[in-house]
Design a protein around this motif. Structure first.
Motif, PDB file in Angstrom:
ATOM      1  N   GLU A   1     105.942  39.440  65.879  1.00  0.00           N
ATOM      2  CA  GLU A   1     106.882  39.369  66.992  1.00  0.00           C
ATOM      3  C   GLU A   1     107.825  38.176  66.847  1.00  0.00           C
ATOM      4  OE1 GLU A   1     103.291  39.033  68.972  1.00  0.00           O
ATOM      5  OE2 GLU A   1     103.833  37.207  70.046  1.00  0.00           O
TER       6      GLU A   1
ATOM      7  N   LEU B   1     108.698  40.123  84.467  1.00  0.00           N
ATOM      8  CA  LEU B   1     108.581  41.391  83.730  1.00  0.00           C
ATOM      9  C   LEU B   1     107.345  41.364  82.834  1.00  0.00           C
ATOM     10  CD1 LEU B   1     110.189  43.994  83.286  1.00  0.00           C
ATOM     11  CD2 LEU B   1     111.346  42.876  81.402  1.00  0.00           C
ATOM     12  N   TYR B   2     107.146  40.245  82.151  1.00  0.00           N
ATOM     13  CA  TYR B   2     106.011  40.156  81.235  1.00  0.00           C
ATOM     14  C   TYR B   2     104.704  39.838  81.969  1.00  0.00           C
ATOM     15  CZ  TYR B   2     108.607  41.049  77.071  1.00  0.00           C
ATOM     16  OH  TYR B   2     109.340  41.683  76.107  1.00  0.00           O
TER      17      TYR B   2
ATOM     18  N   PRO C   1     116.068  52.800  70.167  1.00  0.00           N
ATOM     19  CA  PRO C   1     114.835  52.014  70.022  1.00  0.00           C
ATOM     20  C   PRO C   1     115.025  50.624  70.650  1.00  0.00           C
ATOM     21  CG  PRO C   1     115.417  53.041  67.950  1.00  0.00           C
ATOM     22  CD  PRO C   1     116.531  53.333  68.902  1.00  0.00           C
TER      23      PRO C   1
ATOM     24  N   LEU D   1     113.572  47.833  70.105  1.00  0.00           N
ATOM     25  CA  LEU D   1     113.630  46.713  69.163  1.00  0.00           C
ATOM     26  C   LEU D   1     115.067  46.494  68.722  1.00  0.00           C
ATOM     27  CD1 LEU D   1     112.345  44.585  67.368  1.00  0.00           C
ATOM     28  CD2 LEU D   1     111.859  46.363  65.687  1.00  0.00           C
TER      29      LEU D   1
ATOM     30  N   MET E   1     110.503  32.118  74.773  1.00  0.00           N
ATOM     31  CA  MET E   1     110.071  33.462  75.165  1.00  0.00           C
ATOM     32  C   MET E   1     108.568  33.484  75.412  1.00  0.00           C
ATOM     33  SD  MET E   1     112.325  35.655  72.419  1.00  0.00           S
ATOM     34  CE  MET E   1     112.222  37.315  73.074  1.00  0.00           C
ATOM     35  N   SER E   2     107.814  32.885  74.476  1.00  0.00           N
ATOM     36  CA  SER E   2     106.357  32.866  74.615  1.00  0.00           C
ATOM     37  C   SER E   2     105.945  32.132  75.879  1.00  0.00           C
ATOM     38  CB  SER E   2     105.711  32.164  73.419  1.00  0.00           C
ATOM     39  OG  SER E   2     106.115  32.779  72.241  1.00  0.00           O
TER      40      SER E   2
ATOM     41  N   GLY F   1     105.621  34.323  78.633  1.00  0.00           N
ATOM     42  CA  GLY F   1     104.691  35.449  78.567  1.00  0.00           C
ATOM     43  C   GLY F   1     105.038  36.525  77.553  1.00  0.00           C
ATOM     44  N   TYR F   2     106.079  36.326  76.714  1.00  0.00           N
ATOM     45  CA  TYR F   2     106.484  37.337  75.739  1.00  0.00           C
ATOM     46  C   TYR F   2     105.322  37.679  74.814  1.00  0.00           C
ATOM     47  CZ  TYR F   2     108.950  39.227  71.656  1.00  0.00           C
ATOM     48  OH  TYR F   2     109.379  40.001  70.617  1.00  0.00           O
ATOM     49  N   ASP F   3     105.095  38.990  74.594  1.00  0.00           N
ATOM     50  CA  ASP F   3     103.974  39.392  73.745  1.00  0.00           C
ATOM     51  C   ASP F   3     104.416  40.277  72.591  1.00  0.00           C
ATOM     52  OD1 ASP F   3     104.705  41.603  75.107  1.00  0.00           O
ATOM     53  OD2 ASP F   3     102.882  41.783  76.288  1.00  0.00           O
ATOM     54  N   GLY F   4     105.707  40.309  72.293  1.00  0.00           N
ATOM     55  CA  GLY F   4     106.172  41.078  71.145  1.00  0.00           C
ATOM     56  C   GLY F   4     106.673  42.455  71.515  1.00  0.00           C
ATOM     57  N   GLU F   5     106.302  42.914  72.716  1.00  0.00           N
ATOM     58  CA  GLU F   5     106.729  44.241  73.155  1.00  0.00           C
ATOM     59  C   GLU F   5     108.034  44.102  73.940  1.00  0.00           C
ATOM     60  OE1 GLU F   5     106.495  48.319  74.287  1.00  0.00           O
ATOM     61  OE2 GLU F   5     105.317  47.204  72.817  1.00  0.00           O
ATOM     62  N   PRO F   6     109.160  44.688  73.454  1.00  0.00           N
ATOM     63  CA  PRO F   6     110.401  44.529  74.222  1.00  0.00           C
ATOM     64  C   PRO F   6     110.322  45.303  75.539  1.00  0.00           C
ATOM     65  CG  PRO F   6     110.822  45.347  71.980  1.00  0.00           C
ATOM     66  CD  PRO F   6     109.358  45.464  72.232  1.00  0.00           C
ATOM     67  N   ARG F   7     110.626  44.635  76.655  1.00  0.00           N
ATOM     68  CA  ARG F   7     110.589  45.295  77.962  1.00  0.00           C
ATOM     69  C   ARG F   7     111.881  45.038  78.711  1.00  0.00           C
ATOM     70  NH1 ARG F   7     104.856  43.225  80.329  1.00  0.00           N
ATOM     71  NH2 ARG F   7     103.761  43.351  78.341  1.00  0.00           N
ATOM     72  N   VAL F   8     112.278  45.991  79.535  1.00  0.00           N
ATOM     73  CA  VAL F   8     113.451  45.784  80.389  1.00  0.00           C
ATOM     74  C   VAL F   8     113.166  46.346  81.782  1.00  0.00           C
ATOM     75  CG1 VAL F   8     115.273  45.765  78.657  1.00  0.00           C
ATOM     76  CG2 VAL F   8     114.404  47.936  79.493  1.00  0.00           C
TER      77      VAL F   8
END
Lengths: 322, 267, 248
Positions: free
Chosen positions: A44, B107-108, C132, C134, C204-205, C208-215
């Motif tokens: 990621e 969101l996360y 996609p 990503l 980002m981390s 809480g970013y975990d690698g999964e793109p979210r909107v």
């Protein structure tokens, strides 16, 4: 100021619908596979790196140096992106750059975007990768671990990627019948043989700088070919195919012209339609001059309506403000 | 919350190149306290902040926030509890629009969409930027970016706010606005900064770090009045703590440089 | 007026317009006239300054040079002759004019889209197409940091200009030197970009970013917008069909 100075972005209107659709399909497959591989292979952490480095390549295209007279050297960046990020991530980076150029700066068309992505991201990256790895291996055999082998390989990869991508671009134009093959191919390859030198020099300079400052950034490209053998072979095939096809097409422009004239399935699809709506069903419009006048009248009406609408809305807004 | 606390116990950390950034640092911050981390460049202030929500893992010792151990099993709740604002708002604001940036944290956290929208609106309201949701981040001024950066963590409803150089690069007006904002936010505050006047305005306690060690901690007035201590560690006593007589001399010197005091020409 | 219209409607209609223009066969001048009138009406509705529009859309035209040789290579009624046996034909002229007009109309509409729609809204429209995530995330990051890095590139170029004021074109430093300095700047941009990407990843981390793109999901299109879209599709499809049927 943000327009890319490398004349390889095909605008809309130049490619036939068939050519546009075919290259969109090829690009969707290529970029889709690259997405899959990036998702599988890279962590990621790579997501912001790809995004920001795409911005850096985009900004890097603004840099130039004067060559002689009024001409100057510029960067497209496919080779640089490939060497720094590895082929799969580089495809996504170049797709992002080319896509934003088309959508925001009208540098390259929207319907033609598939072909432009194909030329600059897929062909550019695959050919860069093939050339860079082959040069690396060759230099390894010849001179062992010389520090200059990376910039030198980068120079060659930069030049070859530009040259082959330009051939792909010329072939697409010729296939669409918008530029005769015997002019487009020599002209595009001639111009880009020169532009490629600028590309190669900047790529080599950038690699030398990165090598001196932070060698570990070049890790992805240093990986053995094994994991990316498909890209290596793909680059080889594309380069050889285009290098052989182009002089052939250029020598026999009639052949390509013939393909262009066929215009594939569209002509086929038209035949039955003619039978369904014969000319006499719509009398008058068959008459060219009358049709043009009619179109003109409707057009003037449209424009008038738009003008009146704007004037009306403006007056409403003003009266509300008062 | 009764235990919005930070406990750093004997933490040491060295960067991959071997450079020691933190040496046996211990620090306790009580619930609702406002603490400043001061010290020269490279003292380890930012490194310490990165430990608070697990972006860096201590090589020795342990870190606890709100009673939770900062470690692999706890990262989700820890990151929701600690709002960390980075120095450069261009790093903090990585989305195309203000709304997306402020919504990113919630969101996360997996909140439902309606809650996300409420939180974004509340966070922007709290920093006085309610009208900015649809704006593109790259078009904002630095002062606006710094405020939005704060909103991006306020939307997480954090129990602890950790700020890295919140006032760096701001013009006086934007800085004054920020200080006012900081005195109104509720969570426990830990601020790493060179802006000692801000420390006097906002913080209850100050911790002086140098070469990765806690040198001294105490009331801001006491620590920062110690001219010798401050200068040894690459800092200086803020002017508002300068004794009156000395300040008078400074003023006289400054006025003596003017050709005609009190005569300002406007061009 | 066009500025408030939902970006999803604008993006889809722009693409349909360009598709219809491309599908129009050469010689279908009435259809091209109608398309041009439509484009003009849209530009008027967008309330853009004419000069601005003309300058920006003209930038895309140099590529039309690529079509110019058709003037001489297409056989037909002779128009005029150049030395060395180059004969221009009427049919060739029509082919070139056809390409130039289509290109300009397409650029005009694409430009009107970007002039009336922030790119952030276009990104939302792209998400609506199920691109996609990503890829959309990478494009969004590229857009966000483009201006940051362009500013850095401009600072680098200014610094280079400040230190090389005395170098006259063609003299002084060698070509290789100039290329190396420029390459160094490109390398510098990449390294700065990589450093920034590290910090962004931390930011980002930290949230809480975990690698999964979210909107956050977008509200669906209103009935009015859907009707406008359908009307636009219908009109453009009719135009393209007319062209193909009568001039194809």
């Amino acid at each position: 100021m943000l327009l890319s100075p490398v004349p390889m972005h095909i605008p809309d209107g130049f490619l036939s619908v068939l050519v546009s659709v075919v290259f969109w399909a090829l690009s969707v497959v290529g970029v889709g596979y690259a997405l899959k591989r990036v998702n599988e292979d890279l962590g990621e952490r790579q997501v912001p790196i790809m995004g920001v480095l795409a911005a850096a390549i985009f900004a890097g295209q603004m840099l130039n140096f004067s060559v002689t007279g009024g001409t100057s050297g510029h960067l497209l960046g496919a080779a640089l992106a490939t060497i720094v990020l590895g082929p799969w991530a580089a495809v996504l980076v170049m797709t992002s750059v080319v896509g934003i150029q088309a959508v925001v700066f009208q540098d390259g068309g929207l319907l033609a975007l598939g072909a432009n992505i194909f030329n600059m991201s897929i062909v550019g990256v695959a050919v860069s990768y093939f050339t860079y790895k082959s040069m690396q291996r060759l230099l390894q055999q010849l001179v062992k671990d010389q520090p200059w082998s990376i910039p030198v390989s980068g120079f060659v990869a930069g030049w070859v990627s530009i040259f082959i991508a330009a051939l792909a671009c010329a072939l697409q134009l010729a296939l669409s019948g918008s530029s005769p093959a015997n002019v487009a191919i020599p002209a595009m390859s001639g111009i880009h043989a020169l532009i490629g030198i600028g590309e190669g020099l900047i790529t080599a300079g950038a690699l030398a700088f990165i090598l001196a400052a932070q060698r570990d950034l070049l890790q992805p490209a240093a990986a053995p070919v094994g994991s990316h053998r498909a890209v290596w072979v793909g680059g080889l095939v594309i380069a050889v195919l285009l290098a052989i096809l182009s002089p052939l097409a250029s020598a026999h422009p009639d052949g390509l012209e013939w393909v262009a004239e066929q215009r594939g399935f569209l002509d086929l699809a038209q035949e039955p339609l003619y039978e369904i709506i014969p000319d006499y069903v719509l009398p008058g419009i068959g008459n060219e001059a009358l049709a043009t006048i009619l179109a003109g009248v409707i057009g003037v009406g449209l424009v008038l309506a738009a003008t009146l609408a704007v004037a009306y809305v403006r007056r409403r807004v003003q009266s509300v403000e008062v | 919350m009764h235990h919005n606390t930070i406990d750093v116990e004997h933490v040491s950390y060295a960067y991959p190149d071997g450079q020691m950034a933190l040496r046996d640092v211990s620090l306790h911050v009580s619930s609702g306290e406002r603490v400043a981390l001061i010290g020269p460049n490279g003292a380890g202030k930012s490194t310490l902040l990165l430990h608070l929500n697990g972006l860096l893992k201590p090589q020795a010792g342990r870190v606890r926030v709100c009673g939770l151990d900062v470690g692999d099993g706890n990262l989700g709740p820890v990151r929701a509890a600690v709002g960390l604002v980075f120095q450069d708002p261009n790093d903090q604001l990585f989305c195309p629009t203000v709304f997306e940036d402020v919504a990113f944290g919630p969101l996360y956290q997996g909140l439902p969409e309606a809650d996300i929208r409420t939180r974004v609106a509340a966070a922007l309201e709290a920093v006085g930027m309610a009208d900015f949701a649809a704006r593109a981040s790259y078009r904002l001024s630095l002062g606006e970016k710094k405020r939005i950066a704060l909103a991006t963590v306020l939307s997480l409803r954090p129990h602890i706010l950790a700020l890295d150089e919140p006032s760096a690069g701001l013009d006086p007006r934007a800085r004054r606005g920020l200080i006012q904002l900081l005195t109104t936010v509720h969570p426990t505050l830990l601020i790493a900064t060179h802006d000692l006047e801000l420390v006097l305005d906002v913080c209850d306690r100050v911790v002086l770090l140098d070469e990765g060690r806690v040198i001294v901690e105490g009331c801001p007035g006491d620590v920062m009045c110690d001219v010798a201590l401050m200068e040894v560690h690459g800092l200086e006593r803020p002017h508002s703590l300068t004794p009156h007589a000395e300040l008078h001399h400074l003023r006289c010197d400054a006025l003596a440089k003017c050709v005609a005091p009190g005569n300002i020409t406007n061009e | 007026m066009l500025h408030q219209l939902d970006a999803r409607v604008k993006v889809n209609l722009t693409l349909s317009f360009i598709l219809a223009t491309t599908l129009t066969p050469p010689g279908a001048w009435p259809v091209l006239t109608l398309l041009a009138a439509l484009a003009l009406a849209v530009v008027i509705l967008a309330e853009l300054r004419a000069r601005f529009v003309l300058v920006r859309t003209a930038l895309a035209l140099p590529f039309a040079l690529a079509a110019l040789p058709l003037l001489f290579t297409v056989a037909g009624t002779p128009l005029f002759e150049l030395p060395w046996g180059w004969t221009a034909s009427w049919e060739g002229l029509l082919r070139v004019a056809n390409i130039v007009v289509k290109t300009w109309l397409s650029v005009l509409m694409a430009f009107t889209l970007t002039a009336t729609t922030p790119f952030t809204a276009i990104l939302v429209a792209l998400r609506g197409w199920r691109l996609p995530r990503l890829l959309v995330t990478i494009v969004a990051l590229t857009w966000r940091y483009l201006f940051v890095l362009v500013e850095e590139a401009q600072r680098l170029m200014r610094a280079r200009a400040a230190r090389s004021g005395q170098i006259v074109e063609g003299r002084g430093k060698s070509l290789a030197w100039r290329a190396r300095v420029t390459g160094g700047m490109a390398g510098n941009l990449l390294l700065r970009g990589a450093d920034r990407a590290e910090r962004i990843y931390s930011a980002m981390s930290a949230r809480g970013y975990d690698g999964e793109p979210r909107v956050v999901a977008q509200p669906p299109l209103t009935a009015g917008h859907r009707a406008l879209l359908a009307l636009g599709y219908l009109f453009l499809a009719l135009l393209a069909l007319t062209g193909i049927l009568f001039w194809g």
